[in-house]
Design a protein around this motif. Structure first.
Motif, PDB file in Angstrom:
ATOM      1  N   ASP A 101       0.215 -90.368  50.099  1.00  0.00           N
ATOM      2  CA  ASP A 101      -1.128 -90.696  49.626  1.00  0.00           C
ATOM      3  C   ASP A 101      -1.465 -92.187  49.672  1.00  0.00           C
ATOM      4  O   ASP A 101      -2.638 -92.544  49.671  1.00  0.00           O
ATOM      5  N   ILE A 102      -0.455 -93.048  49.692  1.00  0.00           N
ATOM      6  CA  ILE A 102      -0.737 -94.486  49.623  1.00  0.00           C
ATOM      7  C   ILE A 102      -0.229 -95.242  50.860  1.00  0.00           C
ATOM      8  O   ILE A 102      -0.955 -96.051  51.420  1.00  0.00           O
ATOM      9  N   ILE A 103       0.996 -94.983  51.300  1.00  0.00           N
ATOM     10  CA  ILE A 103       1.566 -95.754  52.403  1.00  0.00           C
ATOM     11  C   ILE A 103       1.102 -95.249  53.773  1.00  0.00           C
ATOM     12  O   ILE A 103       0.684 -96.036  54.622  1.00  0.00           O
ATOM     13  N   MET A 104       1.171 -93.943  54.006  1.00  0.00           N
ATOM     14  CA  MET A 104       0.872 -93.417  55.330  1.00  0.00           C
ATOM     15  C   MET A 104      -0.602 -93.527  55.736  1.00  0.00           C
ATOM     16  O   MET A 104      -0.874 -93.782  56.914  1.00  0.00           O
ATOM     17  N   PRO A 105      -1.595 -93.351  54.844  1.00  0.00           N
ATOM     18  CA  PRO A 105      -2.985 -93.502  55.303  1.00  0.00           C
ATOM     19  C   PRO A 105      -3.308 -94.877  55.906  1.00  0.00           C
ATOM     20  O   PRO A 105      -3.887 -94.925  57.003  1.00  0.00           O
ATOM     21  N   PRO A 106      -2.912 -96.004  55.277  1.00  0.00           N
ATOM     22  CA  PRO A 106      -3.186 -97.287  55.941  1.00  0.00           C
ATOM     23  C   PRO A 106      -2.427 -97.449  57.257  1.00  0.00           C
ATOM     24  O   PRO A 106      -2.959 -98.010  58.219  1.00  0.00           O
ATOM     25  N   ILE A 107      -1.187 -96.960  57.309  1.00  0.00           N
ATOM     26  CA  ILE A 107      -0.426 -97.045  58.560  1.00  0.00           C
ATOM     27  C   ILE A 107      -1.124 -96.219  59.633  1.00  0.00           C
ATOM     28  O   ILE A 107      -1.260 -96.652  60.782  1.00  0.00           O
ATOM     29  N   GLY A 108      -1.589 -95.016  59.270  1.00  0.00           N
ATOM     30  CA  GLY A 108      -2.328 -94.184  60.216  1.00  0.00           C
ATOM     31  C   GLY A 108      -3.598 -94.851  60.688  1.00  0.00           C
ATOM     32  O   GLY A 108      -3.978 -94.757  61.855  1.00  0.00           O
ATOM     33  N   LEU A 109      -4.285 -95.554  59.789  1.00  0.00           N
ATOM     34  CA  LEU A 109      -5.507 -96.275  60.148  1.00  0.00           C
ATOM     35  C   LEU A 109      -5.200 -97.411  61.121  1.00  0.00           C
ATOM     36  O   LEU A 109      -5.917 -97.621  62.104  1.00  0.00           O
ATOM     37  N   ILE A 110      -4.109 -98.119  60.879  1.00  0.00           N
ATOM     38  CA  ILE A 110      -3.717 -99.241  61.741  1.00  0.00           C
ATOM     39  C   ILE A 110      -3.388 -98.764  63.159  1.00  0.00           C
ATOM     40  O   ILE A 110      -3.737 -99.412  64.137  1.00  0.00           O
ATOM     41  N   VAL A 111      -2.719 -97.608  63.260  1.00  0.00           N
ATOM     42  CA  VAL A 111      -2.317 -97.118  64.587  1.00  0.00           C
ATOM     43  C   VAL A 111      -3.388 -96.241  65.240  1.00  0.00           C
ATOM     44  O   VAL A 111      -3.126 -95.571  66.216  1.00  0.00           O
ATOM     45  N   GLY A 112      -4.581 -96.237  64.688  1.00  0.00           N
ATOM     46  CA  GLY A 112      -5.683 -95.546  65.367  1.00  0.00           C
ATOM     47  C   GLY A 112      -6.106 -94.247  64.714  1.00  0.00           C
ATOM     48  O   GLY A 112      -6.234 -93.246  65.411  1.00  0.00           O
ATOM     49  N   ASN A 113      -6.321 -94.262  63.396  1.00  0.00           N
ATOM     50  CA  ASN A 113      -6.777 -93.085  62.638  1.00  0.00           C
ATOM     51  C   ASN A 113      -5.891 -91.863  62.845  1.00  0.00           C
ATOM     52  O   ASN A 113      -6.375 -90.756  63.101  1.00  0.00           O
ATOM     53  N   VAL A 114      -4.589 -92.055  62.773  1.00  0.00           N
ATOM     54  CA  VAL A 114      -3.639 -90.965  62.948  1.00  0.00           C
ATOM     55  C   VAL A 114      -3.167 -90.502  61.578  1.00  0.00           C
ATOM     56  O   VAL A 114      -2.769 -91.305  60.748  1.00  0.00           O
ATOM     57  N   ASP A 115      -3.244 -89.185  61.341  1.00  0.00           N
ATOM     58  CA  ASP A 115      -2.670 -88.597  60.134  1.00  0.00           C
ATOM     59  C   ASP A 115      -1.278 -88.101  60.516  1.00  0.00           C
ATOM     60  O   ASP A 115      -1.135 -87.098  61.218  1.00  0.00           O
ATOM     61  N   PHE A 116      -0.254 -88.817  60.086  1.00  0.00           N
ATOM     62  CA  PHE A 116       1.105 -88.495  60.503  1.00  0.00           C
ATOM     63  C   PHE A 116       1.512 -87.080  60.115  1.00  0.00           C
ATOM     64  O   PHE A 116       2.267 -86.437  60.832  1.00  0.00           O
ATOM     65  N   SER A 117       1.034 -86.586  58.978  1.00  0.00           N
ATOM     66  CA  SER A 117       1.421 -85.237  58.561  1.00  0.00           C
ATOM     67  C   SER A 117       0.835 -84.177  59.481  1.00  0.00           C
ATOM     68  O   SER A 117       1.248 -83.022  59.429  1.00  0.00           O
ATOM     69  N   ASP A 118      -0.102 -84.544  60.342  1.00  0.00           N
ATOM     70  CA  ASP A 118      -0.723 -83.582  61.246  1.00  0.00           C
ATOM     71  C   ASP A 118      -0.253 -83.759  62.693  1.00  0.00           C
ATOM     72  O   ASP A 118      -0.843 -83.178  63.603  1.00  0.00           O
ATOM     73  N   LEU A 119       0.800 -84.546  62.895  1.00  0.00           N
ATOM     74  CA  LEU A 119       1.341 -84.711  64.244  1.00  0.00           C
ATOM     75  C   LEU A 119       2.360 -83.606  64.514  1.00  0.00           C
ATOM     76  O   LEU A 119       3.288 -83.405  63.739  1.00  0.00           O
ATOM     77  N   PHE A 120       2.168 -82.906  65.611  1.00  0.00           N
ATOM     78  CA  PHE A 120       3.071 -81.811  65.948  1.00  0.00           C
ATOM     79  C   PHE A 120       3.028 -81.554  67.446  1.00  0.00           C
ATOM     80  O   PHE A 120       2.114 -81.983  68.144  1.00  0.00           O
ATOM     81  N   VAL A 121       4.049 -80.853  67.918  1.00  0.00           N
ATOM     82  CA  VAL A 121       4.096 -80.388  69.300  1.00  0.00           C
ATOM     83  C   VAL A 121       4.096 -78.872  69.238  1.00  0.00           C
ATOM     84  O   VAL A 121       4.932 -78.261  68.564  1.00  0.00           O
ATOM     85  N   ASN A 122       3.146 -78.251  69.939  1.00  0.00           N
ATOM     86  CA  ASN A 122       3.032 -76.797  69.964  1.00  0.00           C
ATOM     87  C   ASN A 122       3.930 -76.250  71.066  1.00  0.00           C
ATOM     88  O   ASN A 122       3.791 -76.606  72.231  1.00  0.00           O
ATOM     89  N   LEU A 123       4.826 -75.367  70.720  1.00  0.00           N
ATOM     90  CA  LEU A 123       5.735 -74.763  71.694  1.00  0.00           C
ATOM     91  C   LEU A 123       5.260 -73.390  72.155  1.00  0.00           C
ATOM     92  O   LEU A 123       5.864 -72.799  73.046  1.00  0.00           O
ATOM     93  N   SER A 124       4.188 -72.890  71.553  1.00  0.00           N
ATOM     94  CA  SER A 124       3.714 -71.537  71.859  1.00  0.00           C
ATOM     95  C   SER A 124       2.751 -71.488  73.037  1.00  0.00           C
ATOM     96  O   SER A 124       2.409 -70.411  73.501  1.00  0.00           O
ATOM     97  N   GLY A 125       2.251 -72.602  73.480  1.00  0.00           N
ATOM     98  CA  GLY A 125       1.371 -72.598  74.632  1.00  0.00           C
ATOM     99  C   GLY A 125      -0.112 -72.617  74.320  1.00  0.00           C
ATOM    100  O   GLY A 125      -0.918 -72.823  75.201  1.00  0.00           O
ATOM    101  N   GLY A 126      -0.520 -72.401  73.088  1.00  0.00           N
ATOM    102  CA  GLY A 126      -1.934 -72.435  72.740  1.00  0.00           C
ATOM    103  C   GLY A 126      -2.367 -73.845  72.385  1.00  0.00           C
ATOM    104  O   GLY A 126      -1.578 -74.778  72.361  1.00  0.00           O
ATOM    105  N   SER A 127      -3.645 -74.002  72.085  1.00  0.00           N
ATOM    106  CA  SER A 127      -4.174 -75.301  71.682  1.00  0.00           C
ATOM    107  C   SER A 127      -4.745 -75.170  70.276  1.00  0.00           C
ATOM    108  O   SER A 127      -5.597 -74.310  70.026  1.00  0.00           O
ATOM    109  N   TYR A 128      -4.289 -76.019  69.369  1.00  0.00           N
ATOM    110  CA  TYR A 128      -4.722 -75.972  67.977  1.00  0.00           C
ATOM    111  C   TYR A 128      -5.144 -77.363  67.537  1.00  0.00           C
ATOM    112  O   TYR A 128      -4.530 -78.352  67.920  1.00  0.00           O
TER     113      TYR A 128
END
Length: 143
Positions: free
Chosen positions: A37-64
């Motif tokens: 809630d405090i550290i990752m949001p500013p870091i995500g903002l610095i690296v281009g509005n990235v929410d680290f908790s929402d970074l994933f690689v889909n192995l099933s072949g679909g797009s989400y």
């Protein structure tokens, strides 16, 4: 057997351990909130509005669009953003425990100081020996 269990449970070590586990669990929640809630949001903002908790690689072949959408669809994912959050949480907890242990060790008397205080010098060879010794282990002279 019951009496032995009561002695074990009432002993200071078991109670100290239980208190430590409870406080550790509560501290873990605080650290997770600090990271998420405090550290990752500013870091995500610095690296281009990235929410680290929402970074994933889909192995099933679909797009989400999000990890939550992929989970609802039952897709197999590698959640590396959550892994990054957990690494940062671990580093913060490890550093906090390091500082705590360092302060406790500073306040507690060291065993080497206690052991040195309970020694005497051999009058024949000037070696430090236990206070209750009757013979020097170095020169074997009687004391």
């Amino acid at each position: 057997m019951w009496n032995e269990f009561k002695k074990f449970a009432i002993r200071g070590n078991a109670l100290d351990m239980a208190v430590g586990i409870i406080i550790g669990a509560a501290f873990g929640k605080i650290v997770n909130s600090l990271v998420n809630d405090i550290i990752m949001p500013p870091i995500g903002l610095i690296v281009g509005n990235v929410d680290f908790s929402d970074l994933f690689v889909n192995l099933s072949g679909g797009s989400y669009s999000s990890m939550e959408a992929a989970k609802k669809a039952g897709a197999v994912t590698i959640n590396y953003g959550m892994f990054i959050n957990n690494i940062i949480s671990f580093a913060i907890v490890a550093f906090a425990v390091f500082i705590l242990i360092k302060q406790v060790n500073r306040l507690m008397p060291h065993k080497t100081e206690e052991a040195a205080a309970k020694k005497k010098q051999c009058p024949h060879c000037d070696t430090a020996i236990p206070e209750k010794a009757t013979r020097c282990p170095h020169c074997t002279s009687e004391l």
